[in-house]
Design an enzyme around this catalytic site. Structure first.
Site, short mmCIF file in Angstrom:
data_model
loop_
_atom_site.label_atom_id
_atom_site.label_comp_id
_atom_site.label_asym_id
_atom_site.label_seq_id
_atom_site.Cartn_x
_atom_site.Cartn_y
_atom_site.Cartn_z
CB ALA A 134 -6.70 21.93 19.00
CD GLU A 137 -10.53 26.29 25.06
OE1 GLU A 137 -11.33 26.79 25.88
OE2 GLU A 137 -9.54 25.60 25.39
N GLY A 141 -11.10 32.87 21.08
CA GLY A 141 -10.52 32.90 19.74
C GLY A 141 -9.36 33.89 19.74
CB SER A 142 -9.21 37.56 19.24
OG SER A 142 -9.79 37.54 17.97
CB ALA A 188 -0.85 34.36 29.21
CD GLU A 252 -0.42 30.29 13.02
OE1 GLU A 252 0.21 30.09 14.08
OE2 GLU A 252 -1.65 30.44 12.98
CD GLN A 289 -7.83 55.26 -18.53
OE1 GLN A 289 -8.84 55.78 -18.05
NE2 GLN A 289 -6.80 55.95 -18.94
C1 FAD Z 1 -11.75 27.93 8.42
C2 FAD Z 1 -11.11 28.17 9.76
C3 FAD Z 1 -9.97 27.45 10.09
C4 FAD Z 1 -9.38 27.63 11.36
N1 FAD Z 1 -8.33 26.83 11.72
C5 FAD Z 1 -7.91 26.85 13.01
C6 FAD Z 1 -6.99 25.88 13.48
O1 FAD Z 1 -6.51 25.01 12.73
N2 FAD Z 1 -6.62 25.91 14.78
C7 FAD Z 1 -7.12 26.86 15.65
O2 FAD Z 1 -6.76 26.83 16.82
N3 FAD Z 1 -8.01 27.79 15.22
C8 FAD Z 1 -8.42 27.80 13.94
N4 FAD Z 1 -9.34 28.72 13.51
C9 FAD Z 1 -9.85 29.72 14.44
C10 FAD Z 1 -9.41 31.15 14.13
O3 FAD Z 1 -8.04 31.29 14.40
C11 FAD Z 1 -10.30 32.10 14.95
O4 FAD Z 1 -11.59 32.06 14.34
C12 FAD Z 1 -9.76 33.51 14.97
O5 FAD Z 1 -8.59 33.60 15.74
C13 FAD Z 1 -10.78 34.52 15.55
O6 FAD Z 1 -11.34 34.06 16.75
P1 FAD Z 1 -12.95 34.06 16.90
O7 FAD Z 1 -13.53 33.38 15.73
O8 FAD Z 1 -13.29 33.54 18.25
O9 FAD Z 1 -13.37 35.60 16.81
P2 FAD Z 1 -13.41 36.66 18.05
O10 FAD Z 1 -12.14 36.61 18.80
O11 FAD Z 1 -14.70 36.43 18.76
O12 FAD Z 1 -13.49 38.02 17.23
C14 FAD Z 1 -14.71 38.59 16.70
C15 FAD Z 1 -14.37 39.97 16.13
O13 FAD Z 1 -13.90 40.81 17.19
C16 FAD Z 1 -12.65 41.35 16.85
N5 FAD Z 1 -11.80 41.51 18.04
C17 FAD Z 1 -11.53 40.58 19.00
N6 FAD Z 1 -10.67 41.09 19.90
C18 FAD Z 1 -10.40 42.36 19.49
C19 FAD Z 1 -9.58 43.42 19.99
N7 FAD Z 1 -8.80 43.25 21.08
N8 FAD Z 1 -9.55 44.59 19.33
C20 FAD Z 1 -10.30 44.76 18.22
N9 FAD Z 1 -11.08 43.82 17.69
C21 FAD Z 1 -11.12 42.64 18.31
C22 FAD Z 1 -12.03 40.32 15.90
O14 FAD Z 1 -10.99 40.89 15.13
C23 FAD Z 1 -13.24 39.91 15.10
O15 FAD Z 1 -13.48 40.87 14.09
C24 FAD Z 1 -9.92 28.59 12.24
C25 FAD Z 1 -11.06 29.32 11.88
C26 FAD Z 1 -11.66 29.10 10.67
C27 FAD Z 1 -12.95 29.84 10.36
#
Ligand code: FAD
Length: 392
Positions: A134, A137, A141-142, A188, A252, A289
């Site tokens: 986990a 949050e 995310g990113s 971090a 991973e 084709q």
């Molecule tokens: C089915 C599923 C399973 C998952 N399993 C897990 C799990 O087991 N454990 C866990 O911890 N997480 C899990 N996740 C979470 C997943 O890793 C995150 O959804 C992912 O990292 C993206 O974060 P976010 O959804 O908050 O998107 P955001 O970070 O909000 O991103 C939204 C958009 O903005 C873009 N963006 C963000 N920052 C930048 C940047 N610096 N430059 C350019 N573009 C950017 C992103 O690429 C994306 O297109 C899961 C998600 C799903 C849907």
């Protein structure tokens, strides 16, 4: 044209042993998973007993030492299982398996104390304990450094508070590796990892999140409300969580790559079968084709992807797979998967869009691959940073 099963690895285990193991995995999946998978998709949940069955069959922790319940078989075998699960069209199970056996178990093997390894790993190998990790949050995310979950030092342990979202295996997990801030002022550098027993008071699960694909894989919200974990729940050292996350990323992302290769191969095989049966304008779809060129391109990409995957795996085996390798692999293979399967589905015409034809499941299951484990945009940032340095 006949697509051969692509062995994903060139390291360690001999080809003959690998082929035997691959055949065994194929059979186990055909027996234990295939007959019920559609039902599990509809239930939006894998049955808990499945993990016991996979453990009994020896598919969990294959690369662990025998003393910890594994088969000491090598990482390539674990990745081959991910690939084979995907190839058979069980994308949701592939993700759950990847998290449990290819991510959470290696974290504990690489970072855990001997006591933590002894306590968790044999039970994870038997399927008695299902793992999850986990990080994500609602507001992080990113940008994981923005996480708000905290772990505060208390007498004899740590008190966790916060919420996580999108956690694969979250509904069934018996143990979750939780990332939380032990020093919120240190950015971090203030993040730590905890092995959280989900039976502890203060741990709760929210709703299962409905998704467009990978339905059988449960994706959950998790909450920690004054959850007290003992001292020995800390994984590695306090404050080093981010370093550990970076360290484990290659493994991973190899897992995501194996899923991608398996899925492309499975989709291509379905497509090959279909286009040789279906007819239009007095000939087989396979005789146009456009069809031949599409299949050739997908096949050629699969070969290239496989070669790069094997190169990364060899680097991983000697501890030389870099963050840049991992980002390149994840970016290229997940994007290739989405594109290739989209083009395969097109060759099914309207039937490809129906639930009757399994190519449609390959299509929806693929879509998340460019998002989780680091989005494609973040992978490009990592690669660009390697060449140009960080932007302001
Ligand atoms: C089915 C599923 C399973 C998952 N399993 C897990 C799990 O087991 N454990 C866990 O911890 N997480 C899990 N996740 C979470 C997943 O890793 C995150 O959804 C992912 O990292 C993206 O974060 P976010 O959804 O908050 O998107 P955001 O970070 O909000 O991103 C939204 C958009 O903005 C873009 N963006 C963000 N920052 C930048 C940047 N610096 N430059 C350019 N573009 C950017 C992103 O690429 C994306 O297109 C899961 C998600 C799903 C849907």
């Amino acid at each position: 044209m006949n697509v051969q099963a692509q062995p994903v690895a060139d390291t360690g285990v001999g080809d003959e042993d690998k082929a035997l193991f691959e055949e065994m995995v194929r059979r186990i999946l055909e027996q234990e998973v295939a007959p019920d998978y559609e039902r599990w998709e509809q239930a939006h949940q894998l049955p808990r007993e499945l993990w016991y069955r996979l453990g009994e069959a020896g598919l969990l922790g294959v690369d662990l030492p025998e003393a910890l319940g594994g088969s000491a078989a090598g990482v390539e075998i674990c990745l081959m299982i991910c690939e084979e699960i995907s190839r058979q069209g069980f994308g949701g199970l592939a993700s759950g398996y990847n998290i449990h056996a290819n991510i959470v178990m290696p974290y504990i093997l690489h970072l855990g104390s001997e006591a933590q390894q002894q306590y968790w790993l044999p039970r994870m190998a038997s399927g008695e304990v299902l793992g999850a990790i986990a990080m994500t949050e609602p507001g992080a995310g990113s940008d994981l450094a923005a996480m708000r979950s905290t772990a505060e030092r208390v007498d004899g342990g740590w008190k966790l508070n916060g919420a996580k979202v999108f956690i694969t295996n979250g509904q069934l997990a018996d143990m979750v590796i939780v990332c939380a801030k032990t020093d919120p002022s240190a950015g971090a550098r203030g993040v730590s990892l905890f092995l959280v027993d989900t039976s502890l008071p203060g741990f709760s699960r929210g709703k299962s999140i409905r998704k467009i694909g990978q339905h059988a894989s449960d994706t959950a919200e998790l909450f920690f409300d004054d959850l007290i974990v003992p001292d020995d729940a800390l994984l590695g050292e306090a404050g080093k969580g981010f370093v550990y996350l970076m360290q484990e990323l290659p493994r991973e992302r190899l897992g995501v790559g194996a899923q991608a290769l398996g899925a492309i191969e499975g989709a291509l095989q379905l497509t090959l079968d279909y286009v040789q049966q279906r007819r239009a304008f007095g000939q087989r779809i396979a005789d146009f084709q456009n069809t031949r060129f599409t299949l050739a391109e997908v096949r050629a990409q699969l070969e290239m992807g496989c070669a790069y995957f094997n190169q990364c795996l060899q680097r991983y085996a000697v501890g030389e797979m870099s963050g840049m390798d991992a980002a390149t692999l994840k970016l290229m293979l997940s994007e290739m998967q989405c594109r290739s399967i989209d083009r395969c589905l097109q060759l099914f015409g309207g039937y490809g869009y129906t639930l009757e034809y399994p190519i449609s499941r390959f299509y929806v299951d693929a879509r998340i691959q460019t998002i989780y484990a680091g989005t494609s945009e973040i992978m490009k940032e990592v690669i660009a940073r390697d060449m140009l340095g960080r932007t302001a």
